[in-house]
Scaffold this motif. Structure first.
Motif, PDB file in Angstrom:
ATOM      1  N   PRO A 175       0.807  -1.225   0.000  1.00  0.00           N
ATOM      2  CA  PRO A 175       0.000   0.000   0.000  1.00  0.00           C
ATOM      3  C   PRO A 175       0.839   1.274   0.000  1.00  0.00           C
ATOM      4  O   PRO A 175       0.485   2.261  -0.662  1.00  0.00           O
ATOM      5  N   VAL A 176       1.946   1.275   0.742  1.00  0.00           N
ATOM      6  CA  VAL A 176       2.818   2.455   0.757  1.00  0.00           C
ATOM      7  C   VAL A 176       3.429   2.676  -0.617  1.00  0.00           C
ATOM      8  O   VAL A 176       3.527   3.816  -1.098  1.00  0.00           O
ATOM      9  N   LEU A 177       3.832   1.609  -1.275  1.00  0.00           N
ATOM     10  CA  LEU A 177       4.391   1.731  -2.618  1.00  0.00           C
ATOM     11  C   LEU A 177       3.349   2.283  -3.595  1.00  0.00           C
ATOM     12  O   LEU A 177       3.658   3.119  -4.447  1.00  0.00           O
ATOM     13  N   ILE A 178       2.092   1.836  -3.459  1.00  0.00           N
ATOM     14  CA  ILE A 178       1.028   2.356  -4.322  1.00  0.00           C
ATOM     15  C   ILE A 178       0.824   3.841  -4.085  1.00  0.00           C
ATOM     16  O   ILE A 178       0.694   4.636  -5.028  1.00  0.00           O
ATOM     17  N   GLY A 179       0.804   4.246  -2.821  1.00  0.00           N
ATOM     18  CA  GLY A 179       0.663   5.666  -2.519  1.00  0.00           C
ATOM     19  C   GLY A 179       1.810   6.488  -3.081  1.00  0.00           C
ATOM     20  O   GLY A 179       1.604   7.613  -3.553  1.00  0.00           O
ATOM     21  N   ARG A 180       3.021   5.931  -3.050  1.00  0.00           N
ATOM     22  CA  ARG A 180       4.178   6.640  -3.601  1.00  0.00           C
ATOM     23  C   ARG A 180       4.046   6.800  -5.113  1.00  0.00           C
ATOM     24  O   ARG A 180       4.363   7.851  -5.676  1.00  0.00           O
ATOM     25  N   LEU A 181       3.550   5.776  -5.782  1.00  0.00           N
ATOM     26  CA  LEU A 181       3.374   5.851  -7.235  1.00  0.00           C
ATOM     27  C   LEU A 181       2.270   6.837  -7.614  1.00  0.00           C
ATOM     28  O   LEU A 181       2.391   7.581  -8.588  1.00  0.00           O
ATOM     29  N   ILE A 182       1.186   6.854  -6.834  1.00  0.00           N
ATOM     30  CA  ILE A 182       0.079   7.763  -7.138  1.00  0.00           C
ATOM     31  C   ILE A 182       0.510   9.209  -7.008  1.00  0.00           C
ATOM     32  O   ILE A 182       0.073  10.094  -7.767  1.00  0.00           O
ATOM     33  N   SER A 183       1.377   9.479  -6.034  1.00  0.00           N
ATOM     34  CA  SER A 183       1.769  10.859  -5.770  1.00  0.00           C
ATOM     35  C   SER A 183       2.673  11.447  -6.845  1.00  0.00           C
ATOM     36  O   SER A 183       2.904  12.659  -6.864  1.00  0.00           O
ATOM     37  N   ARG A 184       3.201  10.623  -7.738  1.00  0.00           N
ATOM     38  CA  ARG A 184       4.086  11.107  -8.797  1.00  0.00           C
ATOM     39  C   ARG A 184       3.349  11.081 -10.131  1.00  0.00           C
ATOM     40  O   ARG A 184       2.751  10.058 -10.486  1.00  0.00           O
ATOM     41  N   PRO A 185       3.366  12.167 -10.886  1.00  0.00           N
ATOM     42  CA  PRO A 185       2.673  12.186 -12.182  1.00  0.00           C
ATOM     43  C   PRO A 185       3.400  11.319 -13.208  1.00  0.00           C
ATOM     44  O   PRO A 185       4.563  10.952 -13.032  1.00  0.00           O
ATOM     45  N   GLY A 186       2.702  11.035 -14.272  1.00  0.00           N
ATOM     46  CA  GLY A 186       3.300  10.244 -15.349  1.00  0.00           C
ATOM     47  C   GLY A 186       2.502   8.985 -15.625  1.00  0.00           C
ATOM     48  O   GLY A 186       2.016   8.323 -14.691  1.00  0.00           O
ATOM     49  N   ALA A 187       2.357   8.648 -16.898  1.00  0.00           N
ATOM     50  CA  ALA A 187       1.586   7.473 -17.289  1.00  0.00           C
ATOM     51  C   ALA A 187       2.220   6.188 -16.775  1.00  0.00           C
ATOM     52  O   ALA A 187       1.518   5.245 -16.391  1.00  0.00           O
ATOM     53  N   ALA A 188       3.551   6.126 -16.752  1.00  0.00           N
ATOM     54  CA  ALA A 188       4.227   4.912 -16.295  1.00  0.00           C
ATOM     55  C   ALA A 188       3.946   4.651 -14.817  1.00  0.00           C
ATOM     56  O   ALA A 188       3.642   3.512 -14.420  1.00  0.00           O
ATOM     57  N   ASN A 189       4.040   5.715 -13.997  1.00  0.00           N
ATOM     58  CA  ASN A 189       3.778   5.549 -12.571  1.00  0.00           C
ATOM     59  C   ASN A 189       2.318   5.182 -12.308  1.00  0.00           C
ATOM     60  O   ASN A 189       2.010   4.344 -11.454  1.00  0.00           O
ATOM     61  N   THR A 190       1.407   5.809 -13.053  1.00  0.00           N
ATOM     62  CA  THR A 190      -0.013   5.485 -12.885  1.00  0.00           C
ATOM     63  C   THR A 190      -0.290   4.040 -13.277  1.00  0.00           C
ATOM     64  O   THR A 190      -1.038   3.323 -12.596  1.00  0.00           O
ATOM     65  N   GLY A 191       0.301   3.585 -14.368  1.00  0.00           N
ATOM     66  CA  GLY A 191       0.110   2.200 -14.796  1.00  0.00           C
ATOM     67  C   GLY A 191       0.642   1.210 -13.784  1.00  0.00           C
ATOM     68  O   GLY A 191      -0.006   0.190 -13.494  1.00  0.00           O
ATOM     69  N   MET A 192       1.821   1.505 -13.203  1.00  0.00           N
ATOM     70  CA  MET A 192       2.361   0.611 -12.194  1.00  0.00           C
ATOM     71  C   MET A 192       1.514   0.641 -10.919  1.00  0.00           C
ATOM     72  O   MET A 192       1.347  -0.386 -10.254  1.00  0.00           O
ATOM     73  N   ALA A 193       0.980   1.818 -10.570  1.00  0.00           N
ATOM     74  CA  ALA A 193       0.109   1.902  -9.403  1.00  0.00           C
ATOM     75  C   ALA A 193      -1.135   1.038  -9.591  1.00  0.00           C
ATOM     76  O   ALA A 193      -1.566   0.326  -8.676  1.00  0.00           O
ATOM     77  N   LEU A 194      -1.724   1.098 -10.783  1.00  0.00           N
ATOM     78  CA  LEU A 194      -2.894   0.268 -11.069  1.00  0.00           C
ATOM     79  C   LEU A 194      -2.546  -1.220 -11.028  1.00  0.00           C
ATOM     80  O   LEU A 194      -3.324  -2.042 -10.517  1.00  0.00           O
ATOM     81  N   ALA A 195      -1.388  -1.571 -11.550  1.00  0.00           N
ATOM     82  CA  ALA A 195      -0.966  -2.973 -11.517  1.00  0.00           C
ATOM     83  C   ALA A 195      -0.734  -3.440 -10.081  1.00  0.00           C
ATOM     84  O   ALA A 195      -1.163  -4.535  -9.691  1.00  0.00           O
ATOM     85  N   ALA A 196      -0.059  -2.619  -9.290  1.00  0.00           N
ATOM     86  CA  ALA A 196       0.185  -2.986  -7.895  1.00  0.00           C
ATOM     87  C   ALA A 196      -1.118  -3.072  -7.113  1.00  0.00           C
ATOM     88  O   ALA A 196      -1.292  -3.965  -6.267  1.00  0.00           O
ATOM     89  N   ALA A 197      -2.058  -2.150  -7.394  1.00  0.00           N
ATOM     90  CA  ALA A 197      -3.359  -2.195  -6.725  1.00  0.00           C
ATOM     91  C   ALA A 197      -4.122  -3.458  -7.097  1.00  0.00           C
ATOM     92  O   ALA A 197      -4.804  -4.062  -6.254  1.00  0.00           O
ATOM     93  N   THR A 198      -4.018  -3.881  -8.345  1.00  0.00           N
ATOM     94  CA  THR A 198      -4.677  -5.112  -8.773  1.00  0.00           C
ATOM     95  C   THR A 198      -4.097  -6.320  -8.051  1.00  0.00           C
ATOM     96  O   THR A 198      -4.834  -7.217  -7.616  1.00  0.00           O
ATOM     97  N   VAL A 199      -2.789  -6.346  -7.903  1.00  0.00           N
ATOM     98  CA  VAL A 199      -2.148  -7.451  -7.172  1.00  0.00           C
ATOM     99  C   VAL A 199      -2.613  -7.480  -5.731  1.00  0.00           C
ATOM    100  O   VAL A 199      -2.962  -8.545  -5.190  1.00  0.00           O
ATOM    101  N   LEU A 200      -2.655  -6.311  -5.086  1.00  0.00           N
ATOM    102  CA  LEU A 200      -3.081  -6.242  -3.693  1.00  0.00           C
ATOM    103  C   LEU A 200      -4.543  -6.637  -3.551  1.00  0.00           C
ATOM    104  O   LEU A 200      -4.927  -7.350  -2.596  1.00  0.00           O
ATOM    105  N   ALA A 201      -5.394  -6.181  -4.481  1.00  0.00           N
ATOM    106  CA  ALA A 201      -6.809  -6.554  -4.445  1.00  0.00           C
ATOM    107  C   ALA A 201      -6.977  -8.063  -4.600  1.00  0.00           C
ATOM    108  O   ALA A 201      -7.815  -8.682  -3.929  1.00  0.00           O
ATOM    109  N   ALA A 202      -6.185  -8.673  -5.470  1.00  0.00           N
ATOM    110  CA  ALA A 202      -6.265 -10.122  -5.664  1.00  0.00           C
ATOM    111  C   ALA A 202      -5.843 -10.862  -4.394  1.00  0.00           C
ATOM    112  O   ALA A 202      -6.468 -11.878  -4.018  1.00  0.00           O
ATOM    113  N   MET A 203      -4.808 -10.375  -3.724  1.00  0.00           N
ATOM    114  CA  MET A 203      -4.377 -11.023  -2.488  1.00  0.00           C
ATOM    115  C   MET A 203      -5.468 -10.945  -1.424  1.00  0.00           C
ATOM    116  O   MET A 203      -5.758 -11.945  -0.742  1.00  0.00           O
ATOM    117  N   CYS A 204      -6.103  -9.783  -1.290  1.00  0.00           N
ATOM    118  CA  CYS A 204      -7.180  -9.630  -0.313  1.00  0.00           C
ATOM    119  C   CYS A 204      -8.380 -10.498  -0.681  1.00  0.00           C
ATOM    120  O   CYS A 204      -9.035 -11.070   0.196  1.00  0.00           O
TER     121      CYS A 204
END
Length: 592
Positions: free
Chosen positions: A542-571
Motif C-alpha cells: 500500500p505504501v508503494l502504491i501511494g508513492r506511485l500515485i503521488s508522482r505524475p506520469g503514465a508509467a507511474n499510474t500504470g504501475m500503481a494500477l498494476a500494484a493495486a490489482t495485485v493487492l486486491a487479488a491477495m485480499c
C-alpha cells in the motif's frame, strides 16, 4: 421430548474421561450450586488468570496506543509546561475548520444512509434466501471491505476520470464519487451484520401477521423491521464511524477540494508540522468516535440479548417473484462492487503500445524512469511478513480480550470496568491512523521503548487496527455460549485450562479462523499509520502504491494500477478462504 443424559454422557459432551468426576461423590443436584463449585474448583488460579487475561492487552494498548496518541495531543495543548486550551478557540473559530468538521459529519451520515438503503435488501437476498452460488456471492461482496482505501480511491478515480468508463458523468473530484466509494467499501458491513441477525430471526411472528391479513410490506415494517432495528442501528453507527475517519478515499478523490478531519490531521501534521491544530482536531475526532462507539455498544448489547434469548432459527427459503425488488437492488449494488475493480484491472493492462503486461513487469525492476526504490516483489514480501506478524499479535490480544469481555460478573463495578475496556479496545477503529503513526515517531524514540526505526513498529500498528475486528467477530460467539457447559466441565473435574480447551475453543473455533483471516487482510492493506512508519527501503505494497500515485506520469499510474490489482487479488483470496474454511463464522450481532 426431553432427553435426560447420564453423567457419563455429560462427561463425554465436554471432552472429559469417564472417571473424571468420580471423586465428586453425590450428584450435582444434591450439593452446592454449580456456580459455587465452579468458583471453588478454579480458586485463586482462576482469579489470577482472569486478571492476566485483562491486564496484558491493556498494558499493550496503553504503551502502544494511549501513550503515543496522548503524547501527540499533549504536545499540541501544553505550552511552557502548562495546559493551553486556547487552541480550541483558534481552530473552532475559523470557518475553514468548521466546514471541514461539518463536511465530515455530513458525508459520513449520507454514506451510512446509502449503505443501509442498498445493504438491507442485500442482507435479505443473501442471508434469508437460498439459491446456487449464494456463498460465493457473499464472499465477493465482502472483498471491498478488506481492500486498502488507497486501492479503492485509485479504482474510483480511474472509473470517473475524463478518459474513464464513466468520465462523462462529471463525477471526477466530486462528492458523489466519495459517497460511491464509501458505499463500495462498507456495503459488506451492512449485508453481513444485518444478514446474520436476519438469518436468526424466528419467521413465525411475520407469518402470523401475514395470516391475519397483513401484506408483505406491512408485515416487514411492523414485525421484521422492529426485530432488526438494533442490528440496523448499530451497523449504521459503525459505517458512520468508518466513513467519518476515511483517509485514502478522501485523500485521492477529494482532489484538494474536499477534506475531512482525518485528512486535515494528516495535512497539519505531515505538511505544516502544526501539532497544536492537529491535536485539537484529533481531540474533536476522538470525542466524535467515543460518542458513536457508546451508541453502537448499547445497540450491540441489546441485539446480543435478543439473539441469545431467541431459540427458533429462521431457515433460508427459495427466491420468489415477490423478492424481485430486493433482487434488483442487490444486483445494482453488485454492479457497484464489480465495475470499479474490473475497470482497474483493465486499465492496469493499458500501455502506450496497447494492452500488455508491461506495467506488471515494471513492478519487478527498479529503473530510472520510475520512482520505485525497491521492486514491488520486495514490497509484497514485506507486506506478507508484517501482516502475518500483525495477525498473530491481533489474534492473541483479541482472544484474551474476548475471553475477558464474555464473562458476566455479578458485581456492578466489574461490569462497568469491562464495559470501559470494551470501549477502549474499539478506539483504534476511529482514532486517526495518522495520529497513531506520528505518535509512534515522537514517543518511541528513546529509553526502553526506543523502537523508532525498528521493523516491529509496523506490525504493532497494524495489530492495533485489526484487534477490534477480532474482538467483534469472536466476542458475540462466546457471549452466546451456554455458561452451563463451563460449569458442567468444572463440576466434573476439569481445570480452567481444560475447560477453555474443551468448551470455549470448539465453540469459537470457526469464528476465530474467520477473524484471523480478516485480521490478515486488514493488516495487509493498512496504509495510514504504515505510511509514517515504513522505512523507504522496506515499504509495504500500500505504501508503494501511494508513492506511485503521488508522482505524475503514465508509467507511474500504470504501475500503481498494476500494484493495486495485485493487492486486491491477495485480499480477495483471503476473503474467499474465510468463507471456505469458516462458512459458519458469521459476524455477530453488531459486529462486522
Amino acid at each position: 421430548m426431553t432427553v435426560l443424559k447420564t453423567r457419563a454422557e455429560l462427561r463425554s459432551d465436554v471432552g472429559l474421561r469417564p472417571d473424571a468426576g468420580a471423586r465428586l461423590g453425590p450428584r450435582p443436584d444434591a450439593g452446592p450450586r454449580p456456580e459455587t463449585r465452579l468458583r471453588k474448583a478454579f480458586g485463586p488460579l482462576h482469579r489470577c488468570g482472569s486478571v492476566l487475561v485483562v491486564a496484558a492487552p491493556l498494558v499493550i494498548f496503553g504503551l502502544f496506543f494511549l501513550y503515543p496518541v496522548g503524547a501527540l495531543i499533549g504536545r499540541g495543548l501544553i505550552e511552557a509546561g502548562r495546559l493551553d486550551l486556547s487552541g480550541f478557540g483558534d481552530v473552532l473559530g475559523r470557518a475553514r475548520f468548521r466546514r471541514i468538521i461539518g463536511f465530515t459529519l455530513w458525508q459520513a451520515a449520507a454514506s451510512a444512509g446509502l449503505c443501509l438503503l442498498l445493504g438491507v435488501p442485500g442482507a435479505f437476498v443473501l442471508y434469508r434466501c437460498r439459491f446456487p452460488g449464494v456463498r460465493l456471492v457473499r464472499a465477493l461482496v465482502t472483498v471491498p471491505f478488506v481492500l486498502p482505501t488507497v486501492v479503492v480511491g485509485l479504482a474510483f478515480r480511474t472509473l470517473f476520470a475524463q478518459d474513464g468508463l464513466l468520465g462523462s458523468w462529471g463525477w471526477d473530484g466530486s462528492v458523489a464519487a466519495i459517497l460511491a466509494a464509501h458505499v463500495f467499501l462498507n456495503y459488506a458491513i451492512v449485508v453481513r451484520t444485518v444478514g446474520t441477525s436476519w438469518a436468526n430471526l424466528d419467521p413465525r411472528p411475520a407469518e402470523a401477521a401475514r395470516s391475519l391479513g397483513a401484506g408483505p410490506v406491512r408485515a416487514f415494517l411492523t414485525v421484521t423491521l422492529r426485530e432488526l432495528a438494533p442490528s440496523i442501528a448499530g451497523t449504521a453507527c459503525i459505517v458512520f464511524l468508518f466513513c467519518a475517519t476515511s483517509f485514502g478515499v478522501i485523500l485521492i478523490l477529494g482532489g484538494g477540494q474536499y477534506s475531512t478531519v482525518e485528512t486535515e490531521i494528516y495535512r497539519q501534521t505531515a505538511d505544516l508540522l502544526d501539532l497544536r491544530t492537529a491535536a485539537v482536531l484529533s481531540i474533536v475526532q476522538i470525542l466524535l468516535v467515543t460518542v458513536v462507539l457508546l451508541v453502537a455498544g448499547l445497540l450491540r448489547r441489546r441485539n446480543e440479548v435478543t439473539i441469545e434469548l431467541r431459540r427458533a432459527s429462521g431457515t433460508a427459503r427459495r427466491l420468489r417473484w415477490t423478492d424481485l425488488p430486493a433482487i434488483a437492488v442487490t444486483a445494482g449494488a453488485g454492479v457497484l462492487v464489480v465495475v470499479p475493480l474490473v475497470v482497474m484491472v483493465v486499465r492496469s493492462l493499458h500501455t502506450p503500445d496497447g494492452l500488455s503486461l508491461d506495467n506488471y513487469r515494471a513492478l519487478g525492476q527498479v529503473a530510472s524512469g520510475n520512482v520505485l526504490l525497491v521492486p514491488a516483489t520486495t514490497a509484497i514480501g514485506n507486506s506478507l511478513r508484517t501482516a502475518l506478524t500483525a495477525t498473530v499479535l491481533a489474534v492473541a490480544l483479541g482472544l484474551m480480550l474476548s475471553m475477558a469481555l464474555s464473562r458476566r460478573p455479578r458485581a456492578l463495578a466489574a461490569r462497568r470496568f469491562l464495559a470501559g475496556v470494551d470501549a477502549v479496545v474499539m478506539l483504534p477503529l476511529g482514532v486517526s491512523a495518522v495520529t497513531v503513526g506520528f505518535g509512534f515517531l515522537i514517543t518511541l524514540n528513546s529509553g526502553p521503548l526506543g523502537l523508532r526505526g525498528s521493523a516491529v513498529l509496523v506490525p504493532i500498528a497494524q495489530a492495533l487496527v485489526a484487534t477490534p475486528l477480532v474482538v467483534r467477530l469472536v466476542l458475540p460467539v462466546l457471549r452466546a455460549a451456554d455458561e452451563r457447559l463451563r460449569q458442567a466441565a468444572a463440576v466434573l473435574g476439569a481445570s480452567p485450562v481444560r475447560v477453555w480447551a474443551s468448551v470455549d475453543l470448539p465453540i469459537m473455533g470457526r469464528a476465530l479462523a474467520g477473524a484471523s483471516a480478516f485480521a490478515f487482510a486488514v493488516a495487509l492493506g493498512e496504509f495510514g499509520a504504515t505510511s509514517f512508519l515504513a522505512r523507504p527501503e522496506t515499504p509495504t505494497l500500500p505504501v508503494l502504491i501511494g508513492r506511485l500515485i503521488s508522482r505524475p506520469g503514465a508509467a507511474n499510474t500504470g504501475m500503481a494500477l498494476a500494484a493495486a490489482t495485485v493487492l486486491a487479488a491477495m485480499c480477495a483470496v483471503v476473503v474467499l478462504l474465510v468463507d471456505a474454511v469458516s462458512s459458519d463464522a458469521r459476524p455477530g450481532p453488531g459486529g462486522f
